[in-house]
Design an enzyme around this catalytic site. Structure first.
Site, PDB file in Angstrom:
ATOM      1  N   GLY A 166     -23.664  -0.991   7.952  1.00  0.00           N
ATOM      2  CA  GLY A 166     -23.004  -2.188   7.482  1.00  0.00           C
ATOM      3  C   GLY A 166     -21.814  -1.610   6.484  1.00  0.00           C
ATOM      4  N   GLU A 187      -8.998  -0.875   1.812  1.00  0.00           N
ATOM      5  CA  GLU A 187      -8.376  -0.852   3.325  1.00  0.00           C
ATOM      6  C   GLU A 187      -9.213   0.371   4.088  1.00  0.00           C
ATOM      7  OE1 GLU A 187      -3.971   0.384   5.369  1.00  0.00           O
ATOM      8  OE2 GLU A 187      -3.883  -0.279   3.104  1.00  0.00           O
ATOM      9  N   ARG A 188      -9.739   1.394   3.318  1.00  0.00           N
ATOM     10  CA  ARG A 188     -10.290   2.427   4.105  1.00  0.00           C
ATOM     11  C   ARG A 188     -11.676   1.596   4.788  1.00  0.00           C
ATOM     12  NH1 ARG A 188     -13.275   5.578   2.027  1.00  0.00           N
ATOM     13  NH2 ARG A 188     -13.252   7.270   3.617  1.00  0.00           N
ATOM     14  N   GLN A 193     -19.957  -2.448  -0.092  1.00  0.00           N
ATOM     15  CA  GLN A 193     -19.394  -3.064  -1.038  1.00  0.00           C
ATOM     16  C   GLN A 193     -18.103  -3.893  -0.219  1.00  0.00           C
ATOM     17  OE1 GLN A 193     -17.216   0.174  -3.508  1.00  0.00           O
ATOM     18  NE2 GLN A 193     -16.591  -1.382  -4.956  1.00  0.00           N
ATOM     19  N   GLN A 247       0.817  -1.123   0.072  1.00  0.00           N
ATOM     20  CA  GLN A 247      -0.073   0.161  -0.087  1.00  0.00           C
ATOM     21  C   GLN A 247       0.963   1.363  -0.083  1.00  0.00           C
ATOM     22  OE1 GLN A 247      -2.275   2.347  -0.434  1.00  0.00           O
ATOM     23  NE2 GLN A 247      -3.809   1.093   0.770  1.00  0.00           N
ATOM     24  N   ARG A 294      -8.033   7.247  -7.691  1.00  0.00           N
ATOM     25  CA  ARG A 294      -9.057   8.065  -6.722  1.00  0.00           C
ATOM     26  C   ARG A 294      -8.322   9.417  -6.280  1.00  0.00           C
ATOM     27  NH1 ARG A 294      -9.803   3.267  -3.471  1.00  0.00           N
ATOM     28  NH2 ARG A 294      -8.659   4.130  -1.822  1.00  0.00           N
ATOM     29  N   ASN A 311      -5.235   3.658  -6.010  1.00  0.00           N
ATOM     30  CA  ASN A 311      -4.927   5.108  -5.330  1.00  0.00           C
ATOM     31  C   ASN A 311      -4.914   6.130  -6.233  1.00  0.00           C
ATOM     32  OD1 ASN A 311      -4.662   4.939  -2.126  1.00  0.00           O
ATOM     33  ND2 ASN A 311      -3.654   3.153  -2.973  1.00  0.00           N
TER      34      ASN A 311
END
Length: 288
Positions: free
Chosen positions: A63, A84-85, A66, A42, A121, A118
């Site tokens: 909840g 990871e977020r 995705q 990462q 985004r 990454n």
């Protein structure tokens, strides 16, 4: 394994390359958070805590919509490929499990996906992006040109980021925490006397110097003749700031020539080579 030249098409294309045959059998599993660890490749080192808290609150109430994507770890449990977020926010929300899709990929694909996800985004800081390119080149034993082809980025674009790794540690910290912009950092690298680089970086932050002002100072410190002031009418503060922002966006000299009485003018974008021209087209999302 994925077609390497397909990586520039984006992360969705990359995923489909090596999963289309198994897509029908793919299923979502509920995995224990304790069995999952972050992607070891990462590139993003910092996560916005406020955004994570907001996401955690949403997960607590509704909840995870995705599923994250993981692979089985060669050590134990699972490693995150993407998401990871959601993983971090789920732990923050005191969840025990998270929906996940398990896929079989190798280390090379793992590294490329981590960077692509990454980049698409725009989650990486300039320094994190630079380090990601360096790590890929080192671990995959490839050149800048090869990396450029695999990620769909121009070679000058990648080279400009890699140069940031030559900055002193203190200046890197200023760039990482947002005190310096990418344009300012690149301008500082042009300073010949590297012993003065940290002090000039501090001055840049303290005086809030624009890239244009910093270029002038660097030229003077490098012994170049002072650039003569344009005898034409000076640009308004608005146009000067616009010119600075355009220079930072395109990573090259940009000149705005305007007649503010008539409202007419033109924007000139300089480029140094065919590759640099193609890099600017990439920024503009123009395909020829």
């Amino acid at each position: 394994m994925a077609n390497k030249k397909g990586l520039g098409r984006g992360i969705n294309a990359l995923f489909s390359d090596f999963t289309e045959e198994k897509e029908i059998d793919e299923k979502v599993e509920e995995l224990q958070l304790s069995e999952i660890r972050p992607n070891p490749y990462q590139p993003r080192k910092t996560f916005d805590e406020e955004n994570l808290h907001d996401l955690a609150e949403s997960i607590r109430k509704n909840g995870v919509f995705q599923p994250i994507i993981v692979r089985k770890s060669s050590v134990m449990g699972y490693e995150i490929i993407a998401g990871e977020r959601r993983f971090r926010a789920s732990k923050m929300a005191n969840q025990d499990k998270i929906p996940a899709i398990v896929r079989a990929i190798d280390d090379e694909q793992m590294m490329e996906i981590a960077v692509l996800e990454n980049l698409q985004r725009e989650d990486l800081s300039p320094l994190e992006e630079a380090q990601a390119y360096s790590t890929l080149m080192e671990n995959l034993k490839i050149t800048q040109s090869e990396l450029s082809e695999r990620l769909g980025k121009s070679r000058p674009y990648i080279a400009n980021y890699l140069r940031l790794l030559d900055l002193p540690t203190e200046v890197k910290s200023m760039l990482q925490n947002g005190q310096l912009s990418m344009g300012q950092a690149r301008t500082l690298l042009a300073l010949k006397d590297k012993d003065k680089l940290v002090d000039l970086a501090k001055r840049t932050v303290k005086e809030n110097l624009t890239v244009r002002q910093l270029e002038q100072i660097v030229n003077e410190m490098n012994g170049k003749k002072k650039i003569k002031k344009d005898k034409k009418k000076k640009l308004s503060p608005y146009l000067l700031e616009s010119q600075t922002q355009l220079q930072e966006k395109f990573g090259t000299k940009v000149a705005i020539k305007a007649n503010e009485k008539t409202g007419k003018g033109k924007i000139e974008i300089s480029y140094l080579s065919t590759e640099d021209f193609n890099r600017i087209l990439d920024v503009l999302n123009i395909e020829l």
